[in-house]
Write a protein that holds these residues in place. Structure first.
Motif, PDB file in Angstrom:
ATOM      1  N   SER A  25     -71.181 -30.580  -7.591  1.00  0.00           N
ATOM      2  CA  SER A  25     -71.941 -30.597  -6.326  1.00  0.00           C
ATOM      3  C   SER A  25     -71.586 -29.379  -5.467  1.00  0.00           C
ATOM      4  O   SER A  25     -72.458 -28.809  -4.807  1.00  0.00           O
ATOM      5  CB  SER A  25     -71.703 -31.903  -5.550  1.00  0.00           C
ATOM      6  N   ILE A  26     -70.335 -28.953  -5.505  1.00  0.00           N
ATOM      7  CA  ILE A  26     -69.917 -27.753  -4.759  1.00  0.00           C
ATOM      8  C   ILE A  26     -70.623 -26.519  -5.313  1.00  0.00           C
ATOM      9  O   ILE A  26     -71.186 -25.719  -4.564  1.00  0.00           O
ATOM     10  CB  ILE A  26     -68.376 -27.577  -4.821  1.00  0.00           C
ATOM     11  N   VAL A  27     -70.598 -26.360  -6.630  1.00  0.00           N
ATOM     12  CA  VAL A  27     -71.216 -25.197  -7.271  1.00  0.00           C
ATOM     13  C   VAL A  27     -72.720 -25.187  -7.013  1.00  0.00           C
ATOM     14  O   VAL A  27     -73.296 -24.142  -6.683  1.00  0.00           O
ATOM     15  CB  VAL A  27     -70.886 -25.173  -8.783  1.00  0.00           C
ATOM     16  N   ASP A  28     -73.365 -26.342  -7.146  1.00  0.00           N
ATOM     17  CA  ASP A  28     -74.809 -26.426  -6.886  1.00  0.00           C
ATOM     18  C   ASP A  28     -75.125 -26.062  -5.439  1.00  0.00           C
ATOM     19  O   ASP A  28     -76.074 -25.321  -5.172  1.00  0.00           O
ATOM     20  CB  ASP A  28     -75.345 -27.826  -7.198  1.00  0.00           C
ATOM     21  N   ASP A  29     -74.306 -26.560  -4.523  1.00  0.00           N
ATOM     22  CA  ASP A  29     -74.514 -26.274  -3.102  1.00  0.00           C
ATOM     23  C   ASP A  29     -74.352 -24.779  -2.811  1.00  0.00           C
ATOM     24  O   ASP A  29     -75.143 -24.194  -2.075  1.00  0.00           O
ATOM     25  CB  ASP A  29     -73.540 -27.099  -2.256  1.00  0.00           C
ATOM     26  N   LEU A  30     -73.349 -24.167  -3.408  1.00  0.00           N
ATOM     27  CA  LEU A  30     -73.118 -22.729  -3.201  1.00  0.00           C
ATOM     28  C   LEU A  30     -74.245 -21.877  -3.782  1.00  0.00           C
ATOM     29  O   LEU A  30     -74.607 -20.852  -3.211  1.00  0.00           O
ATOM     30  CB  LEU A  30     -71.781 -22.304  -3.822  1.00  0.00           C
ATOM     31  N   SER A  31     -74.801 -22.309  -4.928  1.00  0.00           N
ATOM     32  CA  SER A  31     -75.884 -21.518  -5.521  1.00  0.00           C
ATOM     33  C   SER A  31     -77.184 -21.683  -4.741  1.00  0.00           C
ATOM     34  O   SER A  31     -77.980 -20.758  -4.647  1.00  0.00           O
ATOM     35  CB  SER A  31     -76.084 -21.890  -6.989  1.00  0.00           C
ATOM     36  N   GLU A  32     -77.396 -22.853  -4.145  1.00  0.00           N
ATOM     37  CA  GLU A  32     -78.622 -23.116  -3.385  1.00  0.00           C
ATOM     38  C   GLU A  32     -78.547 -22.579  -1.960  1.00  0.00           C
ATOM     39  O   GLU A  32     -79.576 -22.348  -1.326  1.00  0.00           O
ATOM     40  CB  GLU A  32     -78.915 -24.615  -3.376  1.00  0.00           C
ATOM     41  N   ASN A  33     -77.342 -22.424  -1.446  1.00  0.00           N
ATOM     42  CA  ASN A  33     -77.131 -21.946  -0.078  1.00  0.00           C
ATOM     43  C   ASN A  33     -76.193 -20.755  -0.081  1.00  0.00           C
ATOM     44  O   ASN A  33     -75.024 -20.873   0.277  1.00  0.00           O
ATOM     45  CB  ASN A  33     -76.551 -23.069   0.796  1.00  0.00           C
ATOM     46  N   ASP A  35     -75.653 -18.417   1.844  1.00  0.00           N
ATOM     47  CA  ASP A  35     -75.010 -18.065   3.115  1.00  0.00           C
ATOM     48  C   ASP A  35     -73.591 -18.611   3.208  1.00  0.00           C
ATOM     49  O   ASP A  35     -72.759 -18.069   3.929  1.00  0.00           O
ATOM     50  CB  ASP A  35     -75.829 -18.592   4.304  1.00  0.00           C
ATOM     51  N   GLN A  36     -73.304 -19.674   2.468  1.00  0.00           N
ATOM     52  CA  GLN A  36     -71.961 -20.262   2.495  1.00  0.00           C
ATOM     53  C   GLN A  36     -70.938 -19.347   1.831  1.00  0.00           C
ATOM     54  O   GLN A  36     -69.739 -19.551   1.980  1.00  0.00           O
ATOM     55  CB  GLN A  36     -71.972 -21.620   1.796  1.00  0.00           C
ATOM     56  N   ASN A  37     -71.414 -18.351   1.109  1.00  0.00           N
ATOM     57  CA  ASN A  37     -70.514 -17.409   0.442  1.00  0.00           C
ATOM     58  C   ASN A  37     -70.072 -16.274   1.368  1.00  0.00           C
ATOM     59  O   ASN A  37     -69.322 -15.406   0.947  1.00  0.00           O
ATOM     60  CB  ASN A  37     -71.204 -16.804  -0.791  1.00  0.00           C
ATOM     61  N   ALA A  38     -70.547 -16.271   2.620  1.00  0.00           N
ATOM     62  CA  ALA A  38     -70.295 -15.148   3.529  1.00  0.00           C
ATOM     63  C   ALA A  38     -68.802 -14.883   3.726  1.00  0.00           C
ATOM     64  O   ALA A  38     -68.359 -13.740   3.688  1.00  0.00           O
ATOM     65  CB  ALA A  38     -70.986 -15.384   4.865  1.00  0.00           C
ATOM     66  N   ALA A  39     -68.010 -15.927   3.933  1.00  0.00           N
ATOM     67  CA  ALA A  39     -66.574 -15.738   4.183  1.00  0.00           C
ATOM     68  C   ALA A  39     -65.859 -15.202   2.941  1.00  0.00           C
ATOM     69  O   ALA A  39     -64.929 -14.415   3.047  1.00  0.00           O
ATOM     70  CB  ALA A  39     -65.942 -17.048   4.617  1.00  0.00           C
ATOM     71  N   ASP A  40     -66.296 -15.626   1.778  1.00  0.00           N
ATOM     72  CA  ASP A  40     -65.710 -15.170   0.514  1.00  0.00           C
ATOM     73  C   ASP A  40     -66.864 -14.910  -0.458  1.00  0.00           C
ATOM     74  O   ASP A  40     -67.376 -15.842  -1.075  1.00  0.00           O
ATOM     75  CB  ASP A  40     -64.759 -16.231  -0.053  1.00  0.00           C
ATOM     76  N   PRO A  41     -67.280 -13.652  -0.608  1.00  0.00           N
ATOM     77  CA  PRO A  41     -68.433 -13.340  -1.452  1.00  0.00           C
ATOM     78  C   PRO A  41     -68.300 -13.801  -2.907  1.00  0.00           C
ATOM     79  O   PRO A  41     -69.284 -13.986  -3.596  1.00  0.00           O
ATOM     80  CB  PRO A  41     -68.540 -11.816  -1.377  1.00  0.00           C
TER      81      PRO A  41
END
Length: 196
Positions: A25-33, A35-41
Motif C-alpha cells: 500500500s505504501i509503494v502503490d501510494d507513492l507511485s500514484e502520488n 508529490d510525496q517523494n518531494a522530501a526524499d526523491p
C-alpha cells in the motif's frame, strides 16, 4: 510510521504477510502520488526495493515480477528510458522471471539493460536465458558471453573467489550443452581444487 511498522512486522514470521500488504500500500501510494517523494526523491525506489526483498524472502516470484515491472515503468517515466538506475532494477526483474522459468522474457530485458550499462552479472543472466532457450545460435552466444565474463571476473576477483566459481559453474553448464565435454571436465577438475 507505516514504513517503520512494515519493517518491524516483516521481522516477525507470523506477521510477514501483513507487512507485505502494508508495504504494498505504501509503494502503490507513492507511485500514484509522486508529490510525496518531494522530501526524499528516491523514496519510491527504496520502498519498492524493500518490498521486492520481502517478497523474494518468501519466494513470491510472480509478485516480485509485478513490483519490479512497476518500478521499471516508474523510472522510465521519471528519469527516462536510458537512465543508469534502470539496469539494477531490470536485473532483479530478470531474476524473478528466471525463478519462474520465463527465460524468453529475460532475454530482451537483459539486452536492453546491457545497452545502458554492461556488467558481468547481467551478461551472466543473459547467457543463462540463452542456454535455457537452447538452439545452436543461442548456445554459441551464451558461450561467448560467459567466456568474456570469466575473463573480467578472473581479472577482478581471481579464479578462486566464490563469485568466480559461480560464473565458472555456469560456463561448465554451457560447455556441457554444446558437447564440449573435455573442456568442461578440465574446468570442473580445476574448480574442485579451487573449492579445497
Amino acid at each position: 510510521a507505516k514504513i517503520d511498522l512494515s519493517g518491524v512486522m516483516s521481522q516477525v514470521p507470523a506477521k510477514a504477510d501483513e507487512a507485505i500488504k502494508l508495504m504494498t500500500s505504501i509503494v502503490d501510494d507513492l507511485s500514484e502520488n509522486p508529490d510525496q517523494n518531494a522530501a526524499d526523491p528516491r523514496l519510491y525506489e527504496k520502498m519498492s526495493g524493500k518490498l521486492a526483498a520481502m517478497l523474494s524472502e518468501r519466494n513470491k516470484w510472480a509478485d516480485v515480477e509485478a513490483v519490479q515491472r512497476k518500478h521499471v515503468a516508474f523510472l522510465e517515466k521519471k528519469k527516462g528510458p536510458e537512465d543508469e538506475s534502470l539496469p539494477p532494477v531490470m536485473h532483479v526483474l530478470c531474476e524473478a522471471l528466471a525463478r519462474q522459468e520465463k527465460w524468453a522474457e529475460v532475454e530482451p530485458i537483459m539486452r536492453r539493460a546491457r545497452t545502458i550499462t554492461s556488467r558481468p552479472a547481467m551478461d551472466n543472466v543473459l547467457a543463462m536465458s540463452l542456454m535455457e532457450q537452447g538452439g545452436d545460435e543461442k548456445l554459441e552466444e551464451a558461450e561467448t558471453l560467459l567466456r568474456a565474463c570469466l575473463a573480467q571476473i578472473y581479472e577482478k576477483m581471481g579464479p578462486d573467489h566464490p563469485n568466480t566459481l559461480k560464473f565458472r559453474h555456469n560456463f561448465v553448464n554451457c560447455l556441457e550443452k554444446t558437447d564440449k565435454l573435455d573442456e568442461a571436465e578440465e574446468l570442473l577438475r580445476a574448480m574442485l581444487q579451487s573449492c579445497d
